[in-house]
Design a protein around this motif. Structure first.
Motif, mmCIF file in Angstrom:
data_model
loop_
_atom_site.group_PDB
_atom_site.id
_atom_site.type_symbol
_atom_site.label_atom_id
_atom_site.label_comp_id
_atom_site.label_asym_id
_atom_site.label_seq_id
_atom_site.Cartn_x
_atom_site.Cartn_y
_atom_site.Cartn_z
ATOM 1 N N CYS A 137 -6.583 2.619 0.308
ATOM 2 C CA CYS A 137 -5.901 1.621 1.148
ATOM 3 C C CYS A 137 -6.789 1.155 2.293
ATOM 4 C CB CYS A 137 -4.609 2.205 1.710
ATOM 5 S SG CYS A 137 -3.384 2.649 0.469
ATOM 6 N N THR A 138 -7.523 2.075 2.877
ATOM 7 C CA THR A 138 -8.399 1.721 3.993
ATOM 8 C C THR A 138 -9.463 0.726 3.553
ATOM 9 O OG1 THR A 138 -8.007 3.844 5.084
ATOM 10 C CG2 THR A 138 -10.014 2.647 5.710
ATOM 11 N N THR A 139 -10.049 0.946 2.375
ATOM 12 C CA THR A 139 -11.068 0.014 1.882
ATOM 13 C C THR A 139 -10.456 -1.346 1.572
ATOM 14 O OG1 THR A 139 -10.841 0.681 -0.463
ATOM 15 C CG2 THR A 139 -12.401 1.924 0.895
ATOM 16 N N GLU A 140 -9.234 -1.355 1.051
ATOM 17 C CA GLU A 140 -8.590 -2.629 0.706
ATOM 18 C C GLU A 140 -8.244 -3.439 1.953
ATOM 19 O OE1 GLU A 140 -6.331 -2.204 -3.493
ATOM 20 O OE2 GLU A 140 -5.247 -1.461 -1.751
ATOM 21 N N LEU A 141 -7.637 -2.792 2.937
ATOM 22 C CA LEU A 141 -7.285 -3.523 4.154
ATOM 23 C C LEU A 141 -8.523 -4.086 4.833
ATOM 24 C CD1 LEU A 141 -4.470 -1.404 5.863
ATOM 25 C CD2 LEU A 141 -4.241 -3.581 4.685
ATOM 26 N N ALA A 196 -1.304 3.357 -7.974
ATOM 27 C CA ALA A 196 -1.731 3.766 -6.640
ATOM 28 C C ALA A 196 -3.198 4.178 -6.537
ATOM 29 C CB ALA A 196 -0.827 4.887 -6.128
ATOM 30 N N PRO A 197 -3.793 4.861 -7.524
ATOM 31 C CA PRO A 197 -5.179 5.303 -7.344
ATOM 32 C C PRO A 197 -6.241 4.213 -7.486
ATOM 33 C CG PRO A 197 -4.010 6.681 -8.959
ATOM 34 C CD PRO A 197 -3.196 5.445 -8.738
ATOM 35 N N ILE A 198 -5.851 3.019 -7.951
ATOM 36 C CA ILE A 198 -6.841 1.999 -8.317
ATOM 37 C C ILE A 198 -6.861 0.879 -7.279
ATOM 38 C CG2 ILE A 198 -7.636 0.421 -10.113
ATOM 39 C CD1 ILE A 198 -7.571 3.434 -10.861
ATOM 40 N N GLY A 199 -8.031 0.672 -6.678
ATOM 41 C CA GLY A 199 -8.183 -0.386 -5.687
ATOM 42 C C GLY A 199 -8.241 -1.762 -6.321
ATOM 43 N N ARG A 200 -7.738 -2.750 -5.582
ATOM 44 C CA ARG A 200 -7.716 -4.127 -6.070
ATOM 45 C C ARG A 200 -9.021 -4.849 -5.769
ATOM 46 N NH1 ARG A 200 -1.824 -4.427 -3.387
ATOM 47 N NH2 ARG A 200 -2.977 -3.082 -1.997
ATOM 48 N N PHE A 236 6.287 6.346 -3.038
ATOM 49 C CA PHE A 236 5.332 5.453 -2.409
ATOM 50 C C PHE A 236 5.236 4.169 -3.228
ATOM 51 C CE2 PHE A 236 3.498 9.626 -0.991
ATOM 52 C CZ PHE A 236 3.834 9.470 0.341
ATOM 53 N N THR A 237 4.889 3.075 -2.566
ATOM 54 C CA THR A 237 4.710 1.823 -3.293
ATOM 55 C C THR A 237 3.453 1.874 -4.152
ATOM 56 O OG1 THR A 237 3.429 0.823 -1.524
ATOM 57 C CG2 THR A 237 5.798 0.487 -1.457
ATOM 58 N N VAL A 238 3.473 1.111 -5.223
ATOM 59 C CA VAL A 238 2.255 0.860 -5.983
ATOM 60 C C VAL A 238 1.513 -0.280 -5.291
ATOM 61 C CG1 VAL A 238 3.111 1.727 -8.168
ATOM 62 C CG2 VAL A 238 3.574 -0.629 -7.533
ATOM 63 N N ARG A 239 0.368 -0.674 -5.846
ATOM 64 C CA ARG A 239 -0.432 -1.741 -5.229
ATOM 65 C C ARG A 239 -0.019 -3.089 -5.823
ATOM 66 N NH1 ARG A 239 -4.037 1.019 -2.308
ATOM 67 N NH2 ARG A 239 -4.444 3.132 -3.009
ATOM 68 N N SER A 240 1.058 -3.621 -5.287
ATOM 69 C CA SER A 240 1.573 -4.908 -5.756
ATOM 70 C C SER A 240 1.003 -6.050 -4.921
ATOM 71 C CB SER A 240 3.096 -4.942 -5.674
ATOM 72 O OG SER A 240 3.677 -4.040 -6.582
ATOM 73 N N VAL A 241 0.822 -7.191 -5.568
ATOM 74 C CA VAL A 241 0.385 -8.409 -4.890
ATOM 75 C C VAL A 241 1.288 -9.554 -5.330
ATOM 76 C CG1 VAL A 241 -1.490 -10.047 -4.488
ATOM 77 C CG2 VAL A 241 -2.021 -7.639 -4.920
ATOM 78 N N PHE A 242 1.768 -10.319 -4.351
ATOM 79 C CA PHE A 242 2.541 -11.514 -4.622
ATOM 80 C C PHE A 242 1.828 -12.686 -3.961
ATOM 81 C CE2 PHE A 242 5.408 -7.978 -4.847
ATOM 82 C CZ PHE A 242 6.242 -8.265 -5.910
ATOM 83 N N HIS A 290 0.848 -1.196 0.000
ATOM 84 C CA HIS A 290 0.000 0.000 0.000
ATOM 85 C C HIS A 290 0.882 1.244 0.000
ATOM 86 C CE1 HIS A 290 -3.755 -2.182 0.938
ATOM 87 N NE2 HIS A 290 -2.929 -3.005 1.537
ATOM 88 N N PRO A 291 0.445 2.313 -0.664
ATOM 89 C CA PRO A 291 1.255 3.534 -0.697
ATOM 90 C C PRO A 291 1.501 4.160 0.673
ATOM 91 C CG PRO A 291 -0.348 3.563 -2.468
ATOM 92 C CD PRO A 291 -0.693 2.381 -1.592
ATOM 93 N N ARG A 292 0.456 4.287 1.488
ATOM 94 C CA ARG A 292 0.648 4.917 2.789
ATOM 95 C C ARG A 292 -0.591 4.730 3.653
ATOM 96 N NH1 ARG A 292 0.726 11.427 2.206
ATOM 97 N NH2 ARG A 292 0.772 11.170 4.478
ATOM 98 N N ASP A 293 -0.457 5.014 4.943
ATOM 99 C CA ASP A 293 -1.570 4.904 5.887
ATOM 100 C C ASP A 293 -2.545 6.077 5.729
ATOM 101 O OD1 ASP A 293 0.070 2.888 6.731
ATOM 102 O OD2 ASP A 293 0.339 3.627 8.775
ATOM 103 N N PHE A 294 -3.738 5.875 6.256
ATOM 104 C CA PHE A 294 -4.772 6.920 6.297
ATOM 105 C C PHE A 294 -5.073 7.492 4.910
ATOM 106 C CE2 PHE A 294 -2.692 6.998 10.493
ATOM 107 C CZ PHE A 294 -3.780 6.685 11.286
ATOM 108 N N THR A 295 -5.107 6.611 3.926
ATOM 109 C CA THR A 295 -5.541 6.999 2.585
ATOM 110 C C THR A 295 -6.800 6.199 2.264
ATOM 111 O OG1 THR A 295 -4.009 5.374 1.644
ATOM 112 C CG2 THR A 295 -3.262 7.657 1.732
#
Length: 222
Positions: free
Chosen positions: A47-51, A147-151, A125-131, A39-44
């Protein structure tokens, strides 16, 4: 410059601080599958919806022997506060670790950084990577979003199902496959395995080329 990670590479080991305490990746993974997602950063907002969605699906992943492991570029103190928002939003509890990576050490190790994005304090900031990493610590799938696109975590669950079905039945999965749907049986699968896993036989698709390479077999979720 180190080479980018590839499918079937062994996932690099590392040690990190998380909101649940320090971890060593290889010890955390042990004999389980792992989904490592950045995730790029906290309190965004994204990212909040994804977590939150990841927390809602944590038991589903656990049923498949998969552990969740998130990463964000802020520190542990920030993570401890952020998970309260995540839990409230998703009406759930975040029980998986979130790696603190303010210096981007793990992000660099796993090629999670964009080509050009100075970010805050000239730190990208990190992009939204998944391994998706299997029980032998091999990287089996990788997905990267900007970064702007939720998974879509339901899709990640489907990919795990597809990978584990493929391993179990020595098969492949067709477009839009879902658990319980028929699978593709490659022509190089030995007859003994075909008879073992597909007792009802195979359907060979009649194609203009007259080549019998597209074969379907019926199965059910494990």
């Amino acid at each position: 410059m180190s080479r980018a990670l590839l499918i079937n590479d062994v996932a690099p080991d590392f040690e990190a601080e998380t909101q649940l305490g320090p971890i060593k990746f290889s010890e955390y993974a042990k004999d389980s599958w792992v989904i490592l997602f950045s995730h790029p950063r906290d309190f965004t907002p994204v990212c909040t919806t994804e977590l939150a969605r990841a927390a809602q699906l944590q038991e589903e992943f656990a049923r498949r022997g998969v552990k969740m492991l998130a990463l964000s570029c802020d520190d542990v103190e920030s993570h401890n506060s952020w998970v309260q928002d995540v839990g409230a939003y998703g009406k759930t509890e975040v029980k998986y670790p979130i790696i603190a990576d303010p210096e981007r050490k793990i992000a660099k190790l796993y090629n999670m950084l964009p080509a050009a994005d100075p970010g805050r304090d000239n730190m990208p900031f990190t992009v939204r990577s998944v391994f998706i990493i299997d029980s032998s610590r091999r990287i089996r799938a990788m997905v990267t979003y900007p970064a702007p696109i939720g998974r879509n975590f339901d899709e990640l669950l489907r990919v795990v199902d597809a990978l584990q079905t493929s391993d179990r039945l020595h098969c492949a999965t067709p477009v839009d496959w879902k658990p319980g749907s028929r699978v593709i049986v490659p022509s190089n699968v030995p007859d003994a395995l075909v008879q073992k896993h597909f007792a009802d036989g195979l359907e060979v698709v009649d194609l203009p080329s007259k080549k019998s390479y597209l074969r379907y077999g019926s199965t059910s979720p494990s």
